[in-house]
Scaffold this motif. Sequence first.
Motif, PDB file in Angstrom:
ATOM      1  N   GLN A   4      10.312 -48.209 -14.863  1.00 45.08           N
ATOM      2  CA  GLN A   4      11.078 -48.822 -14.292  1.00 45.08           C
ATOM      3  C   GLN A   4      12.783 -47.350 -14.975  1.00 45.08           C
ATOM      4  O   GLN A   4      13.295 -47.389 -14.627  1.00 45.08           O
ATOM      5  CB  GLN A   4      11.532 -49.973 -14.923  1.00 45.08           C
ATOM      6  CG  GLN A   4      11.124 -51.592 -14.394  1.00 45.08           C
ATOM      7  CD  GLN A   4      11.250 -52.742 -14.700  1.00 45.08           C
ATOM      8  OE1 GLN A   4      11.178 -52.737 -16.125  1.00 45.08           O
ATOM      9  NE2 GLN A   4      10.938 -53.814 -13.782  1.00 45.08           N
ATOM     10  N   TRP A  53      12.957 -47.637 -10.736  1.00 47.33           N
ATOM     11  CA  TRP A  53      12.622 -48.546 -10.631  1.00 47.33           C
ATOM     12  C   TRP A  53      13.106 -49.532 -10.518  1.00 47.33           C
ATOM     13  O   TRP A  53      12.436 -49.611 -11.820  1.00 47.33           O
ATOM     14  CB  TRP A  53      10.417 -47.964 -10.145  1.00 47.33           C
ATOM     15  CG  TRP A  53      10.387 -49.221  -9.006  1.00 47.33           C
ATOM     16  CD1 TRP A  53       9.854 -48.569  -8.015  1.00 47.33           C
ATOM     17  CD2 TRP A  53       9.338 -50.423  -9.446  1.00 47.33           C
ATOM     18  NE1 TRP A  53       9.233 -49.876  -7.570  1.00 47.33           N
ATOM     19  CE2 TRP A  53       8.811 -50.749  -8.924  1.00 47.33           C
ATOM     20  CE3 TRP A  53       9.159 -50.827 -10.878  1.00 47.33           C
ATOM     21  CZ2 TRP A  53       7.931 -52.160  -8.486  1.00 47.33           C
ATOM     22  CZ3 TRP A  53       8.280 -51.756 -11.660  1.00 47.33           C
ATOM     23  CH2 TRP A  53       8.156 -52.304  -9.663  1.00 47.33           C
ATOM     24  N   LYS A  54      12.679 -50.723  -9.287  1.00 48.17           N
ATOM     25  CA  LYS A  54      13.179 -52.019  -9.233  1.00 48.17           C
ATOM     26  C   LYS A  54      11.754 -52.810  -8.976  1.00 48.17           C
ATOM     27  O   LYS A  54      11.968 -52.784  -7.619  1.00 48.17           O
ATOM     28  CB  LYS A  54      14.066 -52.130  -9.279  1.00 48.17           C
ATOM     29  CG  LYS A  54      15.253 -51.806 -10.669  1.00 48.17           C
ATOM     30  CD  LYS A  54      16.707 -52.267 -10.639  1.00 48.17           C
ATOM     31  CE  LYS A  54      17.495 -51.948 -11.895  1.00 48.17           C
ATOM     32  NZ  LYS A  54      17.542 -51.206 -12.379  1.00 48.17           N
TER      33      LYS A  54
END
Length: 74
Positions: A30, A35-36
């Motif tokens: 993340q 990034w999720k």
Amino acid sequence: RVGDVIVRVDPRYFRPTEVETLLGDPARAQAKLSWKPRTTFEEMVEEMTRHDLQLALRDAVVEGAGFTSYKHEE
């Protein structure tokens, strides 16, 4: 020749086949990649449960027809 060692593996790189706990932390991905996750934990559990139920129902049909089914827990 028979018995000759062709490949040798350093034991430091062996990993146990079964581990007590598999635990991941997405914080680094993340932070570094922005990034999720697209799937929540609850959605993942629901998907896994639905798949397991689908396999169980399929196996029940196979066994009901007198055949042997693959044991998924083995």
